[in-house]
Design an enzyme around this catalytic site. Structure first.
Site, PDB file in Angstrom:
ATOM      1  N   CYS A   1      -2.694   4.081  12.324  1.00  0.00           N
ATOM      2  CA  CYS A   1      -3.259   5.439  12.346  1.00  0.00           C
ATOM      3  C   CYS A   1      -3.456   5.919  13.781  1.00  0.00           C
ATOM      4  O   CYS A   1      -3.812   5.128  14.657  1.00  0.00           O
ATOM      5  CB  CYS A   1      -4.626   5.459  11.682  1.00  0.00           C
ATOM      6  SG  CYS A   1      -4.603   4.923   9.993  1.00  0.00           S
TER       7      CYS A   1
ATOM      8  N   GLY B   1       7.376  -2.766  -1.381  1.00  0.00           N
ATOM      9  CA  GLY B   1       7.009  -1.359  -1.285  1.00  0.00           C
ATOM     10  C   GLY B   1       8.044  -0.446  -1.915  1.00  0.00           C
ATOM     11  O   GLY B   1       8.039  -0.213  -3.131  1.00  0.00           O
TER      12      GLY B   1
ATOM     13  N   THR C   1       5.750   1.097   8.412  1.00  0.00           N
ATOM     14  CA  THR C   1       7.029   1.808   8.554  1.00  0.00           C
ATOM     15  C   THR C   1       7.383   2.063  10.030  1.00  0.00           C
ATOM     16  O   THR C   1       6.500   2.150  10.891  1.00  0.00           O
ATOM     17  CB  THR C   1       6.967   3.157   7.816  1.00  0.00           C
ATOM     18  OG1 THR C   1       5.808   3.865   8.272  1.00  0.00           O
ATOM     19  CG2 THR C   1       6.877   2.962   6.322  1.00  0.00           C
TER      20      THR C   1
ATOM     21  N   ASN D   1      -5.199  -0.775   8.273  1.00  0.00           N
ATOM     22  CA  ASN D   1      -3.965  -0.121   8.731  1.00  0.00           C
ATOM     23  C   ASN D   1      -4.182   0.407  10.146  1.00  0.00           C
ATOM     24  O   ASN D   1      -4.800   1.451  10.329  1.00  0.00           O
ATOM     25  CB  ASN D   1      -3.614   1.015   7.761  1.00  0.00           C
ATOM     26  CG  ASN D   1      -2.367   1.761   8.191  1.00  0.00           C
ATOM     27  OD1 ASN D   1      -1.664   1.345   9.121  1.00  0.00           O
ATOM     28  ND2 ASN D   1      -2.081   2.865   7.511  1.00  0.00           N
TER      29      ASN D   1
ATOM     30  N   SER E   1       0.814  -1.213   0.000  1.00  0.00           N
ATOM     31  CA  SER E   1       0.000   0.000   0.000  1.00  0.00           C
ATOM     32  C   SER E   1       0.854   1.273   0.000  1.00  0.00           C
ATOM     33  O   SER E   1       1.834   1.389   0.740  1.00  0.00           O
ATOM     34  CB  SER E   1      -0.892   0.004   1.237  1.00  0.00           C
ATOM     35  OG  SER E   1      -1.655   1.186   1.276  1.00  0.00           O
TER      36      SER E   1
END
Ligand SMILES: Cc1cc2nc3c(=O)[nH]c(=O)nc-3n(C[C@H](O)[C@H](O)[C@H](O)COP(=O)(O)O)c2cc1C
Length: 305
Positions: free
Chosen positions: A130, A265, A193, A127, A22
């Protein structure tokens, strides 16, 4: 040609174990001049939110030794535009489309799960890195309870397979993986990350507009591999491994550590045909090792003895 590369994830058939990560592959279309469709297992589209987001102001990317920092800020057109304009186009590709969903509060995730449920996408990737604006902006994914709660909220609104994308910015990733598995996750993917920073020594200011950003690329690979290995031992659901994969040999390491599929990625930015190159390398590796299928590699790291 691809017989040995086929795999299956939570009921989704993948032609290869190579997934576009993504935020690094747009909506897929731009890359298909470089990557053979037959080499791509699935595409995870850019992080999607309820409303359109313009992303962060200021500089959003910086190179680091063997990696990059980014603070894009989830720039995306919002789920309505995705469903009306983008999905009808990319659904024509013969590649499973996975939508990466994001929110400020748990209800945002539930809303997106419902909105995408009957859209024809192959799966949702949640995800959980967040910030939860209701709880001091601490990421959903750093505490087992909030990670589990958001997983359960999504599961309640969709029949699609739910992949929960884990954050590496935690003390014990296996604990979070077990919490989301217990809440109904069909698979987990990791790593997102690592939080990093860079400072300009001329201006004494942070390089990134957002001050901090996410570190990705080869620099994070050993950390990602360790977390994938720990997670694969802790859960029964399939694990998708990612973080710094840029060669077939990198991909094999993640499979040996226990990943059933891997995502690519940052390597797509360095080499737009990275996925095709990795697929070619994997086919060659199977031949050299006289293996019939990549499934013979999954979790087979030899520890001790
Ligand atoms: C520019 C950029 C944008 C990203 N956007 C997202 C995103 O929207 N949602 C998400 O879950 N991960 C996002 N990621 C994280 C990647 O999907 C991946 O988890 C991470 O970069 C590690 O893999 P890599 O080292 O192969 O890049 C982004 C990464 C980069 C570099």
């Amino acid at each position: 040609m691809n017989a040995g590369l086929q795999t299956e994830l939570a009921g989704i058939k993948l032609r290869t174990p190579l997934i576009a990560a993504s935020g690094t592959f747009g909506f897929g279309e731009e890359y298909l001049d470089f990557v053979e469709q037959a080499d791509l297992g699935a595409i995870v589209v850019k992080g999607m939110t309820r409303e359109p987001r313009p992303g962060n102001a200021g500089r959003r990317m910086a190179e680091t030794p063997a990696g990059m920092l980014n603070c894009i800020g989830l720039q995306n057109p919002g789920v309505d535009v995705f469903l009306q304009d983008i999905l009808p186009r990319i659904k024509r590709l013969e590649i499973p489309i996975i939508v990466n969903i994001n929110g400020n509060v748990q209800e945002d995730y539930a809303y997106l799960a419902e909105a995408l449920d009957a859209s024809g996408v192959a799966a949702l990737e949640v995800n959980i890195s967040c910030p939860n604006t209701r709880h001091g902006c601490m990421a959903f994914g750093v505490v087992p309870e909030t990670a589990a709660a958001v997983t359960a909220a999504v599961k309640a609104k969709t029949k699609l397979p739910v992949i929960v994308k884990l954050s590496p910015n935690v003390t014990d990733v296996a604990e979070i993986a077990q919490a989301v598995e217990a809440a109904g996750a069909d698979a987990v993917s990791l790593i997102n990350t690592l939080v990093g920073m860079a400072i300009d020594t001329h201006t004494w200011k942070p390089v990134l507009g957002n001050i901090v950003g996410g570190l990705s690329g080869p620099a994070v690979k050993p950390v990602a591999l360790r977390m994938v290995w720990q997670t694969a031992q802790a859960v029964k659901i399939p694990v998708i491994g990612m973080g710094g994969i840029s060669s077939a040999s990198d991909a094999v390491e993640f499979l040996l550590a226990g990943a059933k599929a891997v995502a690519i990625g940052t390597a797509n930015f360095v080499n737009p045909q990275a996925i095709t190159d990795i697929a070619t390398g994997l086919r060659r590796y199977l031949e050299q090792q006289q293996l019939q299928s990549i499934s013979q590699l999954v979790g087979k790291v030899r520890i001790g003895g």
